[in-house]
Design a protein around this motif. Structure first.
Motif, PDB file in Angstrom:
ATOM      1  N   TYR A  57      17.136   8.688 -15.455  1.00  0.00           N
ATOM      2  CA  TYR A  57      16.768   8.544 -14.048  1.00  0.00           C
ATOM      3  C   TYR A  57      15.251   8.390 -13.910  1.00  0.00           C
ATOM      4  O   TYR A  57      14.754   7.493 -13.211  1.00  0.00           O
ATOM      5  N   HIS A  58      14.511   9.274 -14.561  1.00  0.00           N
ATOM      6  CA  HIS A  58      13.060   9.274 -14.433  1.00  0.00           C
ATOM      7  C   HIS A  58      12.422   8.088 -15.160  1.00  0.00           C
ATOM      8  O   HIS A  58      11.397   7.559 -14.720  1.00  0.00           O
ATOM      9  N   TRP A  59      13.032   7.653 -16.243  1.00  0.00           N
ATOM     10  CA  TRP A  59      12.520   6.479 -16.955  1.00  0.00           C
ATOM     11  C   TRP A  59      12.690   5.236 -16.084  1.00  0.00           C
ATOM     12  O   TRP A  59      11.776   4.411 -15.973  1.00  0.00           O
ATOM     13  N   LEU A  60      13.852   5.111 -15.458  1.00  0.00           N
ATOM     14  CA  LEU A  60      14.106   3.975 -14.584  1.00  0.00           C
ATOM     15  C   LEU A  60      13.152   3.968 -13.386  1.00  0.00           C
ATOM     16  O   LEU A  60      12.611   2.923 -13.007  1.00  0.00           O
ATOM     17  N   TYR A  61      12.957   5.154 -12.809  1.00  0.00           N
ATOM     18  CA  TYR A  61      12.063   5.243 -11.656  1.00  0.00           C
ATOM     19  C   TYR A  61      10.646   4.800 -12.033  1.00  0.00           C
ATOM     20  O   TYR A  61       9.982   4.072 -11.290  1.00  0.00           O
ATOM     21  N   LYS A  62      10.183   5.228 -13.192  1.00  0.00           N
ATOM     22  CA  LYS A  62       8.842   4.860 -13.642  1.00  0.00           C
ATOM     23  C   LYS A  62       8.718   3.346 -13.793  1.00  0.00           C
ATOM     24  O   LYS A  62       7.711   2.745 -13.394  1.00  0.00           O
ATOM     25  N   LYS A  63       9.753   2.718 -14.371  1.00  0.00           N
ATOM     26  CA  LYS A  63       9.730   1.269 -14.551  1.00  0.00           C
ATOM     27  C   LYS A  63       9.768   0.540 -13.204  1.00  0.00           C
ATOM     28  O   LYS A  63       9.070  -0.460 -12.991  1.00  0.00           O
ATOM     29  N   GLU A  64      10.607   1.039 -12.290  1.00  0.00           N
ATOM     30  CA  GLU A  64      10.698   0.436 -10.962  1.00  0.00           C
ATOM     31  C   GLU A  64       9.344   0.493 -10.252  1.00  0.00           C
ATOM     32  O   GLU A  64       8.895  -0.498  -9.664  1.00  0.00           O
ATOM     33  N   LYS A  65       8.744   1.654 -10.297  1.00  0.00           N
ATOM     34  CA  LYS A  65       7.470   1.847  -9.611  1.00  0.00           C
ATOM     35  C   LYS A  65       6.408   0.906 -10.166  1.00  0.00           C
ATOM     36  O   LYS A  65       5.625   0.309  -9.417  1.00  0.00           O
ATOM     37  N   GLN A  66       6.401   0.758 -11.472  1.00  0.00           N
ATOM     38  CA  GLN A  66       5.443  -0.139 -12.113  1.00  0.00           C
ATOM     39  C   GLN A  66       5.676  -1.588 -11.670  1.00  0.00           C
ATOM     40  O   GLN A  66       4.733  -2.308 -11.329  1.00  0.00           O
ATOM     41  N   MET A  67       6.932  -2.020 -11.658  1.00  0.00           N
ATOM     42  CA  MET A  67       7.250  -3.384 -11.230  1.00  0.00           C
ATOM     43  C   MET A  67       6.911  -3.583  -9.759  1.00  0.00           C
ATOM     44  O   MET A  67       6.379  -4.633  -9.368  1.00  0.00           O
ATOM     45  N   TYR A  68       7.213  -2.578  -8.938  1.00  0.00           N
ATOM     46  CA  TYR A  68       6.945  -2.697  -7.511  1.00  0.00           C
ATOM     47  C   TYR A  68       5.458  -2.921  -7.249  1.00  0.00           C
ATOM     48  O   TYR A  68       5.078  -3.845  -6.518  1.00  0.00           O
ATOM     49  N   HIS A  69       4.612  -2.081  -7.830  1.00  0.00           N
ATOM     50  CA  HIS A  69       3.177  -2.188  -7.561  1.00  0.00           C
ATOM     51  C   HIS A  69       2.557  -3.422  -8.216  1.00  0.00           C
ATOM     52  O   HIS A  69       1.559  -3.944  -7.715  1.00  0.00           O
ATOM     53  N   THR A  70       3.141  -3.892  -9.298  1.00  0.00           N
ATOM     54  CA  THR A  70       2.612  -5.075  -9.969  1.00  0.00           C
ATOM     55  C   THR A  70       3.005  -6.361  -9.262  1.00  0.00           C
ATOM     56  O   THR A  70       2.192  -7.279  -9.121  1.00  0.00           O
ATOM     57  N   TYR A  71       4.257  -6.431  -8.786  1.00  0.00           N
ATOM     58  CA  TYR A  71       4.781  -7.705  -8.302  1.00  0.00           C
ATOM     59  C   TYR A  71       5.136  -7.744  -6.815  1.00  0.00           C
ATOM     60  O   TYR A  71       5.040  -8.807  -6.195  1.00  0.00           O
ATOM     61  N   PHE A  72       5.578  -6.642  -6.233  1.00  0.00           N
ATOM     62  CA  PHE A  72       6.213  -6.722  -4.918  1.00  0.00           C
ATOM     63  C   PHE A  72       5.464  -6.067  -3.765  1.00  0.00           C
ATOM     64  O   PHE A  72       5.704  -6.415  -2.608  1.00  0.00           O
ATOM     65  N   SER A  73       4.595  -5.106  -4.042  1.00  0.00           N
ATOM     66  CA  SER A  73       4.017  -4.300  -2.959  1.00  0.00           C
ATOM     67  C   SER A  73       3.279  -5.142  -1.925  1.00  0.00           C
ATOM     68  O   SER A  73       3.354  -4.868  -0.723  1.00  0.00           O
ATOM     69  N   GLN A  74       2.586  -6.177  -2.371  1.00  0.00           N
ATOM     70  CA  GLN A  74       1.796  -6.983  -1.429  1.00  0.00           C
ATOM     71  C   GLN A  74       2.669  -7.813  -0.490  1.00  0.00           C
ATOM     72  O   GLN A  74       2.185  -8.334   0.520  1.00  0.00           O
ATOM     73  N   TYR A  75       3.956  -7.951  -0.827  1.00  0.00           N
ATOM     74  CA  TYR A  75       4.872  -8.734   0.007  1.00  0.00           C
ATOM     75  C   TYR A  75       5.864  -7.849   0.768  1.00  0.00           C
ATOM     76  O   TYR A  75       6.715  -8.355   1.484  1.00  0.00           O
ATOM     77  N   ASP A  76       5.729  -6.542   0.623  1.00  0.00           N
ATOM     78  CA  ASP A  76       6.630  -5.605   1.293  1.00  0.00           C
ATOM     79  C   ASP A  76       6.077  -5.311   2.684  1.00  0.00           C
ATOM     80  O   ASP A  76       5.628  -4.204   2.983  1.00  0.00           O
ATOM     81  N   TYR A  77       6.126  -6.314   3.556  1.00  0.00           N
ATOM     82  CA  TYR A  77       5.497  -6.221   4.872  1.00  0.00           C
ATOM     83  C   TYR A  77       6.133  -5.153   5.746  1.00  0.00           C
ATOM     84  O   TYR A  77       5.476  -4.574   6.612  1.00  0.00           O
TER      85      TYR A  77
END
Length: 303
Positions: free
Chosen positions: A273-293
């Motif tokens: 669970y925690h490994w997946l969350y860490k990976k998700e968070k990394q992907m979110y801030h790298t690729y998606f956060s700027q488009y999460d209006y």
């Protein structure tokens, strides 16, 4: 070439028929993406000329033989809206060009409307905007009561005007619209999904809407938020795929979605669970956060 002209503007027929050949030179560009909008004068009439993107081959066949083109639908639906007593820029003409019997280019011409879009209103706060938002909620109720369902009911397609009585609204880009006998809670909630970046503003509008009709306010707000969050989550991924160059982006989106689904099936006691969350968070801030209006994901992955 096939041309449809509003009888009121038939005296401009010769100038209207020259629009395709002069489009790139006439007026100023006010919007440019898949379609291009130019503000110009035809004779003494200030208009907006919308040039629709050339359709792909399947739609060329469909628009030529089975369905009305977007330009024609824009003309028809704008006329319908006006006939129902609501505002939409007055249709002037439609031009359709064909090659070997198939539609190639199409243009929709309407009167220029100097209203502002409601983008800032729908992305802002309720405080200080209560009067405008109440007026908009009443306007939306009236539209739906009349059976008018704009299928792209988004901030860029709604113009606001200040009047002596308060505020009025006008619908543009109406080629995706339908007329219905009645609307229910679920239809309304889905119809408003594109409307607001701001949850606060959406809840306020939906609350006003439900109160006017005597509907369950909390239920309406919950359903509208659910549809809106789902729309803006998908929009986040579509925007990232469009803006970020590289073949790896579709794979990143698939991984991110798969990791979220799997993690939600696991308990927090699981190391995975925690490994997946860490990976998700990394992907979110790298690729998606700027488009999460809409900030659909940001609360979950806040630093």
């Amino acid at each position: 070439m096939r041309t449809t002209i509003n009888p009121k503007y038939e005296y401009l027929q010769e100038q209207i028929e020259h629009i395709p050949e002069l489009f790139e030179e006439r007026g100023e560009v006010i919007y440019e993406a898949r379609n291009v909008l130019r503000r110009a004068f035809i004779g003494d009439v200030e208009v907006v000329v919308k040039s629709f993107m050339r359709p792909h081959i399947i739609n060329r066949v469909a628009y030529s033989f089975f369905r009305k083109s977007k330009a024609v639908r824009s003309y028809i639906y704008s006329t319908e809206i006006i006939n129902y007593g609501f505002c939409s820029p007055e249709p002037v003409a439609v031009i359709e060009q064909y090659h070997l019997g198939l539609l190639t280019n199409s243009y929709y011409i309407c009167r220029y409307d100097d209203g502002e879009t409601v983008r800032s209103l729908m992305s802002g706060t309720v405080a200080g905007n209560e009067e405008k938002l109440k007026a908009f909620a009443h306007y939306t109720v009236d539209l739906h009561r009349a059976g008018i369902l704009h299928l792209d009911y988004s901030p860029g397609n709604i113009l606001i005007h200040s009047t002596e009585e308060g505020y009025s609204f006008s619908l543009v880009d109406v080629n995706r619209m339908c007329l219905v006998s009645q609307v229910d809670c679920e239809t309304v909630a889905e119809n408003l999904r594109r409307l607001c970046n701001s949850r606060e503003v959406l809840n306020y509008i939906v609350g006003e809407y439900a109160s006017i009709l005597g509907w369950d306010v909390k239920k309406m707000q919950e359903r509208a938020t659910w549809y809106s969050d789902r729309f803006f989550a998908d929009f986040t991924f579509r925007r990232a795929a469009k803006k970020i160059h590289g073949r790896h982006i579709p794979s990143i989106i698939l991984y991110f979605k798969a990791f979220r689904r799997l993690r939600k099936l696991l308990g927090e006691s699981s190391p995975l669970y925690h490994w997946l969350y860490k990976k998700e968070k990394q992907m979110y801030h790298t690729y998606f956060s700027q488009y999460d209006y809409r900030h659909v994901f940001s609360p979950e992955y806040a630093d």
